[in-house]
Scaffold this motif. Sequence first.
Motif, short mmCIF file in Angstrom:
data_model
loop_
_atom_site.label_atom_id
_atom_site.label_comp_id
_atom_site.label_asym_id
_atom_site.label_seq_id
_atom_site.Cartn_x
_atom_site.Cartn_y
_atom_site.Cartn_z
N ASP A 74 24.51 45.34 36.39
CA ASP A 74 25.68 44.51 36.74
C ASP A 74 26.70 44.66 35.63
O ASP A 74 26.41 45.20 34.56
CB ASP A 74 25.27 43.03 36.93
N GLY A 77 27.27 46.96 32.13
CA GLY A 77 28.43 47.72 31.65
C GLY A 77 29.38 48.04 32.77
O GLY A 77 29.01 48.01 33.95
N GLY A 99 33.60 51.83 35.22
CA GLY A 99 34.88 52.53 35.05
C GLY A 99 35.13 52.97 33.61
O GLY A 99 36.19 53.51 33.29
N GLY A 158 33.84 46.57 45.40
CA GLY A 158 34.26 45.40 46.17
C GLY A 158 35.74 45.12 45.95
O GLY A 158 36.39 45.74 45.10
N ILE A 196 37.53 43.21 44.32
CA ILE A 196 37.60 42.31 43.16
C ILE A 196 38.69 42.83 42.24
O ILE A 196 38.58 43.95 41.72
CB ILE A 196 36.24 42.31 42.40
N ASN A 256 36.89 50.02 39.80
CA ASN A 256 35.67 49.45 40.35
C ASN A 256 35.10 50.28 41.51
O ASN A 256 33.89 50.39 41.66
CB ASN A 256 35.92 48.04 40.89
N ASN A 257 35.99 50.83 42.34
CA ASN A 257 35.51 51.43 43.59
C ASN A 257 35.50 52.95 43.61
O ASN A 257 34.66 53.53 44.29
CB ASN A 257 36.37 50.92 44.76
N ALA A 260 30.37 52.81 50.87
CA ALA A 260 31.79 52.74 51.24
C ALA A 260 32.02 51.43 51.98
O ALA A 260 31.60 50.36 51.54
CB ALA A 260 32.16 53.96 52.06
N SER A 261 32.63 51.48 53.16
CA SER A 261 32.89 50.25 53.93
C SER A 261 33.41 50.64 55.31
O SER A 261 34.06 51.68 55.47
CB SER A 261 33.96 49.41 53.23
N TYR A 299 41.87 48.40 48.59
CA TYR A 299 40.41 48.48 48.68
C TYR A 299 39.99 49.44 49.80
O TYR A 299 39.14 50.32 49.59
CB TYR A 299 39.85 47.06 48.93
N ARG A 353 28.82 36.75 47.83
CA ARG A 353 30.25 36.88 47.52
C ARG A 353 31.08 36.88 48.81
O ARG A 353 32.12 36.22 48.89
CB ARG A 353 30.53 38.17 46.74
#
Length: 269
Positions: free
Chosen positions: A38, A72, A75, A103, A105, A131-132, A159-160, A173, A210
């Motif tokens: 995380d 950590g 990125g 996400g 975020i 992040n992504n 992915a999403s 995003y 979340r």
Amino acid sequence: MSKELAGKVIFVTGSGRGLGRTMAEKLASLGADVAIHDLEWTGPAKYGEAKDMGEVAEQIAKHGVRTVAVTGNIGDPEAVKKMKAEIEAKLGTVNVLVNCAGGDIGASGNKPKPNDALNISFEDIQVLTNNNLIGTMLVCQAFVPAMVAAGSGSVINIASAAAHMGCSPEVVYSTLKAAVVHYTRCLAKELYEQGVRINAVSPGPTKSARFQATRVVDPAKMDSSGVSFNRYAEPSEIADAVAFLAGPGSKFINGQVIRVDGGLTLFPG
Ligand SMILES: NC(=O)c1ccc[n+]([C@@H]2O[C@H](COP(=O)([O-])OP(=O)(O)OC[C@H]3O[C@@H](n4cnc5c(N)ncnc54)[C@H](O)[C@@H]3O)[C@@H](O)[C@H]2O)c1
């Protein structure tokens, strides 16, 4: 349950909580040694899923497998290098990599506001990209060379459904997740003759803590006991697809994206 992943070392990024945590549990239940991760040691507490990474590691170890918890920013190349050294020292070379961290975020640690294409802040665009997309690329750069050297391995990028249709808000995003899908194909092409499979899983809206904490949920879509696919996914339904792509049953599946969304993106194509 058959231990078809016994002997594998699997790194699941973003697995202190949410979908990644469910994936880590599933993979451990199939016999894999699992490195959990995380952003921060207390990341699992943010939506009340566990006290900290230590507690999550204890749960994973109950499956009778080895585990290590690392923290950590994916990125940050130096942080990725440090996490790799910690994982290899404790578990050995990683055979399967699940890039789940990510996400919608932004810089504040919550959803960007505004979150539409023309008004989202530059800072949020940068954080979302780290992040992504950049994070996924950096983690692949760190862990895939050892798989290439071994002539085997499996990478699963999360992915999403948002990657497969026009979306607003959440434009940045969605765009980054579409890039994750294309990166998956390109990396599969690059490694086509080297024994390492690269695939993606695109979840539809899924009941992570979340997800439920950061939007108004539709109560009609919460129940997964009926026959309709017009509902939110259970985290375990996403983890099942990841376990399939990690295991021997998918050994000739490469460069693909499995949409685990009940058919949500059936129509847009
Ligand atoms: N829940 C959904 O509806 C849904 C739908 C489609 C895709 N997804 C994707 O599934 C993944 C997991 O989502 P979730 O709902 O479980 O959310 P979550 O917030 O519970 O989990 C995301 C994890 O990634 C970590 N993370 C994010 N950016 C990071 C960074 N730069 N460095 C290190 N760690 C970082 C977070 O700390 C957290 O542990 C994400 O990639 C998300 O985009 C989720």
